[in-house]
Design a protein around this motif. Sequence first.
Motif, PDB file in Angstrom:
ATOM      1  N   UNK A 180       9.829  10.333  19.973  1.00  0.00           N
ATOM      2  CA  UNK A 180      10.340  10.140  21.327  1.00  0.00           C
ATOM      3  C   UNK A 180      11.482   9.121  21.337  1.00  0.00           C
ATOM      4  N   UNK A 181      11.375   8.076  20.532  1.00  0.00           N
ATOM      5  CA  UNK A 181      12.439   7.071  20.462  1.00  0.00           C
ATOM      6  C   UNK A 181      13.766   7.679  20.014  1.00  0.00           C
ATOM      7  N   UNK A 182      13.702   8.737  19.205  1.00  0.00           N
ATOM      8  CA  UNK A 182      14.902   9.391  18.697  1.00  0.00           C
ATOM      9  C   UNK A 182      15.374  10.536  19.602  1.00  0.00           C
ATOM     10  N   UNK A 183      14.629  10.808  20.683  1.00  0.00           N
ATOM     11  CA  UNK A 183      14.969  11.922  21.579  1.00  0.00           C
ATOM     12  C   UNK A 183      16.022  11.474  22.594  1.00  0.00           C
ATOM     13  N   UNK A 184      16.639  12.416  23.299  1.00  0.00           N
ATOM     14  CA  UNK A 184      17.651  12.050  24.308  1.00  0.00           C
ATOM     15  C   UNK A 184      17.043  11.717  25.671  1.00  0.00           C
ATOM     16  N   UNK A 185      15.705  11.535  25.750  1.00  0.00           N
ATOM     17  CA  UNK A 185      15.058  11.391  27.050  1.00  0.00           C
ATOM     18  C   UNK A 185      14.573   9.978  27.361  1.00  0.00           C
ATOM     19  N   UNK A 186      14.926   9.027  26.519  1.00  0.00           N
ATOM     20  CA  UNK A 186      14.380   7.672  26.700  1.00  0.00           C
ATOM     21  C   UNK A 186      14.879   6.982  27.961  1.00  0.00           C
ATOM     22  N   UNK A 187      16.011   7.442  28.527  1.00  0.00           N
ATOM     23  CA  UNK A 187      16.527   6.834  29.751  1.00  0.00           C
ATOM     24  C   UNK A 187      16.031   7.554  31.004  1.00  0.00           C
ATOM     25  N   UNK A 188      15.369   8.679  30.804  1.00  0.00           N
ATOM     26  CA  UNK A 188      14.944   9.492  31.945  1.00  0.00           C
ATOM     27  C   UNK A 188      13.432   9.483  32.156  1.00  0.00           C
TER      28      UNK A 188
END
Length: 415
Positions: A92-100
């Motif tokens: 999850x840390x490497x995914x593009x969703x950490x700001x959402x």
Amino acid sequence: MEERYSLVDHPASFKSRGLGQFADSVLPLIDQSISRDAPEAAVVQQIVSKYKGKKVEFLTVADKKGDFNRSTIEVIDWNEAKNRKEDIFKRFLQSPFTNEYLPFGYRLTDDGKEYLYLAETLDTPSPWVRSYGEDSSNTWVGHYYGSSLRNCAIIPFTLPEQYLNRDAFEVASELEALAQENNDASIKAAGFESLAHVNYAIERARRSVTVGIAEAQSLLDEQSKKMEAAMSENIAAAQSGGLLDPIKGISLEDWAAANVQISNGRPLAEVLKVLETEKPVWDEVSAEWMARMSQDTTFAISKVYGDAFTNPNMGRFAQAGGGAAQGSGEADKVKNDFELYIKIMCHQNMASTQGIDAASVLKQYGLSVTDWSMVGAHWAPKMGSDLTLAMKMSPLMEKYNAEFASAGTGSDISF
């Protein structure tokens, strides 16, 4: 960022939901102190501050009827948990969703699959709860629950390990006795925090029983439909092959109903009058139908013959009038009361072990042997097709076998 659709009028909007969305069975168990009108981030903060590091039941509504999904999750504080060693945290840390999305729960399933439960931080009319797992990708966060975190619920308990993978019906009975005793020492010795925790486990066990019965019943219904379709084909084949052709003017329905009428006490002379035949012809016809039934590998004849015991007024007897006894009012009472049926059955069984005639037991309930035959024909197919009756039968038999064993089967019984 994922492609989004307008959710202003979506039923997931927290404005259209409330605690009333959950079934009555779980409402007393839900932590109702969690805000349902605060911003999403504030709700996350409340849950994390209260339950961080604790396993809880997380509930989301599945449909408008109050059914719901439930998962056992560990509540996590993302600031502390994001460096954990589990693979799902690294992914999850490497995914593009950490700001959402903000993870607030971790789940490890029985088959080893990992999930993070995410609260959406975007400013939308209804931010959805998601689960991030092995099937998530850089373009898809994962499964959504069609609900804001404000519309979900927390039950602050989980089932103690010693009750996992056990028969739910047995667990429910055991815990109901524990709740009835309501002794703090016994409750804690059984692995529970409080009586409320025990009540949670009872609700969960009862739900497992209900779900299990529903699933098994669905399979049984499907199998029954296949068997009925096969039997219909067998009957059609038997008809086309002449196996069901009348014998000397007497149809299969006539013959089957006549036998039931005779067994229920109707004089043979009256039966022959309805059939417009005489005894020598009847004897010959009956022997031929018996021979056909013994050789019928499709069981089409047996099916019609068996149906006659449920409805003895078929064939010519449907219009003949003055037919076989239809049963007393007491018989109708037993047809509408499964527990009473089991009670009488147990009473007869216990009586037989003491050499008491079953007919004398039936008289205590205002029933004749004919009444009991018709009652049995009513309940037998239901017991074979309705699993809820099968679940009820065993405890009822235990109850009444014990009652008649201790009270004596010959005593008068009122109901």
